[in-house]
Design a protein around this motif. Structure first.
Motif, PDB file in Angstrom:
ATOM      1  N   SER A  18      73.867  73.374  41.867  1.00 26.72           N
ATOM      2  CA  SER A  18      73.441  74.633  41.219  1.00 26.72           C
ATOM      3  C   SER A  18      73.473  74.510  39.704  1.00 26.72           C
ATOM      4  O   SER A  18      74.148  73.655  39.139  1.00 26.72           O
ATOM      5  CB  SER A  18      74.364  75.775  41.645  1.00 26.72           C
ATOM      6  OG  SER A  18      75.627  75.610  41.040  1.00 26.72           O
ATOM      7  N   VAL A  19      72.722  75.412  39.034  1.00 26.25           N
ATOM      8  CA  VAL A  19      72.698  75.423  37.566  1.00 26.25           C
ATOM      9  C   VAL A  19      74.093  75.720  37.015  1.00 26.25           C
ATOM     10  O   VAL A  19      74.504  75.152  36.001  1.00 26.25           O
ATOM     11  CB  VAL A  19      71.672  76.460  37.066  1.00 26.25           C
ATOM     12  CG1 VAL A  19      71.767  76.638  35.545  1.00 26.25           C
ATOM     13  CG2 VAL A  19      70.262  76.019  37.438  1.00 26.25           C
ATOM     14  N   GLN A  20      74.841  76.576  37.714  1.00 29.81           N
ATOM     15  CA  GLN A  20      76.213  76.889  37.274  1.00 29.81           C
ATOM     16  C   GLN A  20      77.049  75.610  37.208  1.00 29.81           C
ATOM     17  O   GLN A  20      77.738  75.351  36.225  1.00 29.81           O
ATOM     18  CB  GLN A  20      76.895  77.878  38.237  1.00 29.81           C
ATOM     19  CG  GLN A  20      76.442  79.324  38.092  1.00 29.81           C
ATOM     20  CD  GLN A  20      75.005  79.525  38.586  1.00 29.81           C
ATOM     21  OE1 GLN A  20      74.554  78.833  39.510  1.00 29.81           O
ATOM     22  NE2 GLN A  20      74.274  80.428  37.957  1.00 29.81           N
ATOM     23  N   GLU A  21      76.948  74.817  38.277  1.00 21.20           N
ATOM     24  CA  GLU A  21      77.704  73.568  38.268  1.00 21.20           C
ATOM     25  C   GLU A  21      77.181  72.602  37.213  1.00 21.20           C
ATOM     26  O   GLU A  21      77.937  71.834  36.619  1.00 21.20           O
ATOM     27  CB  GLU A  21      77.666  72.935  39.663  1.00 21.20           C
ATOM     28  CG  GLU A  21      78.622  73.644  40.613  1.00 21.20           C
ATOM     29  CD  GLU A  21      78.372  73.302  42.061  1.00 21.20           C
ATOM     30  OE1 GLU A  21      78.967  72.324  42.537  1.00 21.20           O
ATOM     31  OE2 GLU A  21      77.574  74.010  42.713  1.00 21.20           O
TER      32      GLU A  21
ATOM     33  N   SER B 261      78.025  69.968  32.097  1.00 22.90           N
ATOM     34  CA  SER B 261      77.592  69.814  30.703  1.00 22.90           C
ATOM     35  C   SER B 261      78.758  70.049  29.746  1.00 22.90           C
ATOM     36  O   SER B 261      78.999  69.244  28.835  1.00 22.90           O
ATOM     37  CB  SER B 261      76.487  70.823  30.379  1.00 22.90           C
ATOM     38  OG  SER B 261      75.375  70.623  31.211  1.00 22.90           O
ATOM     39  N   ARG B 262      79.452  71.153  29.966  1.00 24.56           N
ATOM     40  CA  ARG B 262      80.580  71.471  29.079  1.00 24.56           C
ATOM     41  C   ARG B 262      81.623  70.354  29.098  1.00 24.56           C
ATOM     42  O   ARG B 262      82.136  69.945  28.068  1.00 24.56           O
ATOM     43  CB  ARG B 262      81.250  72.781  29.512  1.00 24.56           C
ATOM     44  CG  ARG B 262      80.538  74.036  29.051  1.00 24.56           C
ATOM     45  CD  ARG B 262      81.433  75.276  29.221  1.00 24.56           C
ATOM     46  NE  ARG B 262      81.915  75.442  30.579  1.00 24.56           N
ATOM     47  CZ  ARG B 262      81.242  76.082  31.554  1.00 24.56           C
ATOM     48  NH1 ARG B 262      80.053  76.601  31.311  1.00 24.56           N
ATOM     49  NH2 ARG B 262      81.756  76.196  32.758  1.00 24.56           N
TER      50      ARG B 262
ATOM     51  N   VAL C  31      69.307  69.224  38.868  1.00 19.73           N
ATOM     52  CA  VAL C  31      69.970  70.206  39.710  1.00 19.73           C
ATOM     53  C   VAL C  31      69.078  70.534  40.900  1.00 19.73           C
ATOM     54  O   VAL C  31      67.883  70.763  40.749  1.00 19.73           O
ATOM     55  CB  VAL C  31      70.257  71.482  38.890  1.00 19.73           C
ATOM     56  CG1 VAL C  31      70.642  72.640  39.799  1.00 19.73           C
ATOM     57  CG2 VAL C  31      71.366  71.219  37.890  1.00 19.73           C
TER      58      VAL C  31
ATOM     59  N   GLN D 226      76.074  73.531  34.394  1.00 21.01           N
ATOM     60  CA  GLN D 226      76.619  73.978  33.111  1.00 21.01           C
ATOM     61  C   GLN D 226      78.073  73.565  32.931  1.00 21.01           C
ATOM     62  O   GLN D 226      78.487  73.161  31.848  1.00 21.01           O
ATOM     63  CB  GLN D 226      76.455  75.499  32.982  1.00 21.01           C
ATOM     64  CG  GLN D 226      75.136  75.814  32.292  1.00 21.01           C
ATOM     65  CD  GLN D 226      74.687  77.242  32.480  1.00 21.01           C
ATOM     66  OE1 GLN D 226      75.087  77.903  33.429  1.00 21.01           O
ATOM     67  NE2 GLN D 226      73.831  77.697  31.572  1.00 21.01           N
ATOM     68  N   LYS D 227      78.836  73.611  34.034  1.00 23.00           N
ATOM     69  CA  LYS D 227      80.223  73.159  33.946  1.00 23.00           C
ATOM     70  C   LYS D 227      80.272  71.670  33.601  1.00 23.00           C
ATOM     71  O   LYS D 227      81.019  71.227  32.731  1.00 23.00           O
ATOM     72  CB  LYS D 227      80.962  73.408  35.261  1.00 23.00           C
ATOM     73  CG  LYS D 227      82.352  72.746  35.269  1.00 23.00           C
ATOM     74  CD  LYS D 227      83.198  73.110  36.462  1.00 23.00           C
ATOM     75  CE  LYS D 227      84.454  72.241  36.570  1.00 23.00           C
ATOM     76  NZ  LYS D 227      85.043  71.744  35.322  1.00 23.00           N
TER      77      LYS D 227
END
Lengths: 506, 506
Positions: free
Chosen positions: B290-293, B298-299, B282, B295-296
């Motif tokens: 971003s880390v948020q993206e 990853s999910r 990231v 995480q998405k």
């Protein structure tokens, strides 16, 4: 990198070169990248790579690139080139970000110059199909389409024009509208298309009577001489981007709305039209299924015309049935000529042509308000429209003395008969077009369909509903087999369904 | 229509034939339509038309079509063909209508068989870029991608795999992760890519040490013999649709999200992976800003893995700086080999490799929970990972006794120096990759960049910040000129900005 040249004598619709994979890796370019070719003519081209089609040290040139070289025995210097500016504009359309007027101009020029790959063009078409465009973008697209081709400037004004949105079989009205309008002293330089998916465009029809391929300068001269022209737009270099876009839209069966607006209006703008009528046939198998959508399209066309300084009126017309009773180039020409000669012919054709011509006469000041149609009909009845049509045919190089009965139609014919007494209650435009195409239209001018019974008309079992015409026997058979197998013309008695009562025997 | 054949010895990545316009009109087909060629091998092809490349009566065959003919002296019967079913599936994606599993399977098979034109492929890519896909569609796309190519079935399980999302220079961790995992008794048949826009993919790196082009059967054998393989996926026919899609995505600079998911997971599914770790770097110039993206992503990967019966874990990693200090195939191999030989090397490389390998060891049951990284580091320290790497190199046909110092790097070098005392406060990944590519990477294996000062490190004026390596002098000069002109490495003293007080002199 110095490379010698090898010519592949194939046009592929884009500036493309072929590099050996080893050379491509050495240059650091991948398929789809561009290289610049330095030489006495410096140009850029899209790269494709190959293991074996060209050896290392050689640059394969497809025809579009090869054409730029006079001296192709000499090796050339090839360097990686920056990505085309147009690709970043296409990316904006993909991301639904606004594009500027300059960007759209660059894009349209690259489309016309065949500087874009099919991949890039298709991304543009698909994005604008999905996202649409803003009013500004449509205006800029239209202006760029006008400027990237030939334009005509007449000394006299007003210049009149018409356009019909496609989808209705037999829509031959231009063969009547143009001479009516020109006979009333207005200039109407009408460029038309050939059929792509239809049974005959106006250009295909007019070609039965005379040549239709002229330069834009010749179109101007014909119009100045006799007031009207009926030519094929594809030969004129007017708004040439349109044909390049159609080549990509066609295999996807799409016609993105805002590009349709731009394409229509660019052709009108390029010939300097002041007053334009757009015929919008509405019906389930036309391009505009409902009156509501017809009204939206009208508003958008009028608005775009306004932005371009053109006076536009739209006519929402009945599009559920063919116009007249003939479909296919020669058959349609016969039908239209007969109206010009003697006012004999189907009401749908005469009424529609007079209505559209009437609006033009009013817009151009050749008829008082609300009297255009009447004057159009009078122009037909008096023989003045026929006289004008003969002048146009003669000026375009045809025989002005041709009569409707002289027009040759296909010698092989077959009929489709009613299977029962009753009324024709379903009639599919697309099916009519398919049968006409299978019979050979528009390529075989004499091929087509003559419709004897239209929707709502009474038939008796065994009556002929339509006759198929073909120039070649095997095509007639093809068309007939398909017609019989898929026949969507439903004939039913007046009693469509009996609804039994609820309480016992009635 | 009977046509004789003419062969154009050019591969164009699609089944295409060339018809004279006269024949095309006679057949009733337009460019982009398909025709069926009847013969001892019946096949369909996309039509292009020409005025002059083939005469009437002749069908021009591009190489992909020509290959299907044994006996091409005989004329063939050509008839119009129905539109490809895949085109209607693409149209669904354009219209954001749901597609069925069967439809997606047909589409993927046509992509692999090169039955679609660039126009059609680009419409698919652009539509899925804009509209995205449902979870079902992504699963079906992944399954179709798996089934349309080779698959490997191992007798022993579990099968381990890893994947790194691109964008970080110097991400050579597979050269450490694979031997660590294999040295602990787990099977890890790692297929990798070559760089397209990067300075070196894992396949480019491994090729410095040994051959990397193997069939999927050979990959299986190598893995069964020594526990691990490091090969080029492009040679295996594993999930071959991916390369065909990349060819279209590359010129548009897009990598549609859901296709990226499908491509990653199809390669894992095809080798029968049970446990997969995905490394998601990231940072501003990686694919995941971003880390948020992260995480998405990853999910979504974990969810897709679950649907396919794979156990997936994701590692969101720091991607703002290169991994290790070397970028470019030979330089990176040297750096990785040195770690294997003696644990000498940059912390970022050792830590990241051990962390990723550790997760795999835990997932595969070769390490207790939370002890994977420790065991991974021990595997490195003990020399077992080096031993395993030598076995892999030898089994793939390389010299197992090669030492890091034996790896040849480019003989032409130049340095970029600090212009002032201070700290490196900006460092652009994309710039590093560009310099390495200009110097010749990944094609020239010895080309690349050695980074002496990374973000946050102190420098004195005149210190070398990085060294550029090249195999060819002119490429060194190219890279150096660009590096000096565009240098984004900002060196500033600790005092970044002086903010004066508001009230008079302080």
């Amino acid at each position: 990198m110095q490379l010698k040249l090898e010519h592949f004598n194939i046009k592929i619709g884009q500036h493309k070169v072929l590099l050996n994979v080893a050379d491509a890796r050495e240059l650091g370019v991948n398929p789809g990248d561009r290289v610049r070719i330095r030489g006495h003519q410096s140009l850029s081209a899209i790269v494709d790579t190959t293991d074996d089609m060209v050896p290392p040290g050689t640059l394969g040139l497809f025809h579009e690139v090869y054409e730029h070289f006079q001296d192709w025995d000499k090796p050339v210097e090839v360097v990686p080139a920056y990505r085309s500016k147009s690709v970043s504009v296409i990316k904006k359309f993909m991301d639904k970000k606004p594009a500027t007027q300059d960007e759209i101009k660059i894009l349209v020029n690259d489309i016309v110059e065949e500087n874009l790959s099919d991949i890039e063009l298709s991304a543009f078409i698909t994005s604008s199909y999905i996202h649409g465009m803003t009013d500004d973008e449509v205006e800029w697209l239209t202006r760029a389409m006008i400027e990237s081709g030939d334009t005509i400037e007449f000394d006299t004004h007003p210049i009149m024009d018409k356009h019909s949105i496609g989808g209705v079989p037999g829509n031959k009205i231009s063969l009547l509208v143009v001479p009516i309008v020109a006979a009333n002293g207005l200039l109407i330089p009408k460029t038309s298309s050939r059929a792509i998916t239809g049974a005959g465009g106006t250009a295909d029809l007019m070609e039965v009577l005379c040549p239709v391929e002229f330069s834009s300068q010749e179109v101007k001269e014909i119009t100045e001489k006799v007031g009207g022209a009926l030519v094929w737009g594809g030969a004129t270099n007017i708004a040439p981007a349109d044909d390049k876009l159609i080549r990509v839209e066609y295999p996807l069966s799409v016609d993105p709305y805002y590009q349709m607006l731009a394409s229509i209006m660019a052709k009108k703008g390029a010939i300097g039209a002041d007053n334009v009528v757009i015929d919008i046939p509405v019906g389930p198998s036309t391009k505009v299924p409902s009156v509501q959508e017809g009204q939206k399209l009208s508003r958008d066309l009028i608005n775009l015309g306004h932005r371009l300084g053109m006076n536009v009126e739209c006519a929402i017309t009945y599009g559920s049935s063919p116009i007249g009773r003939k479909v296919g180039p020669a058959l349609e020409v016969r039908e239209a000529m007969k109206v010009l000669e003697s006012m004999e012919g189907p009401n749908s054709l005469i009424e529609k042509s007079a209505a559209i011509a009437g609006i033009l006469l009013e817009m151009g000041g050749a008829a008082p308000r609300n009297r255009g149609k009447e004057i159009a009909l009078e122009t037909l009845r008096s023989g003045k429209a026929l006289e004008k049509m003969k002048q146009i045919i003669e000026t375009q190089g045809g025989d002005p003395n041709i009569k409707s009965d002289d027009v040759q139609v296909g010698q092989y014919t077959a009929d489709i008969f009613a299977s029962a007494d009753g009324y024709v209650i379903e009639f599919d435009n697309k099916w009519i077009i398919e049968i006409a195409r299978l019979a050979g239209a528009p390529n075989d001018k004499g091929a087509g369909v003559s419709i004897h019974k239209k929707m709502g008309e009474a038939v008796r079992k065994g009556d002929s509903i339509l006759t198929i015409y073909a120039e070649k026997e095997f095509k007639l058979e093809n068309a007939l087999t398909t017609a019989q197998r898929t026949n969507p013309i439903v004939v039913e008695g007046m009693l469509l369904r009996r609804v039994p009562g609820t309480y016992g025997f009635q």
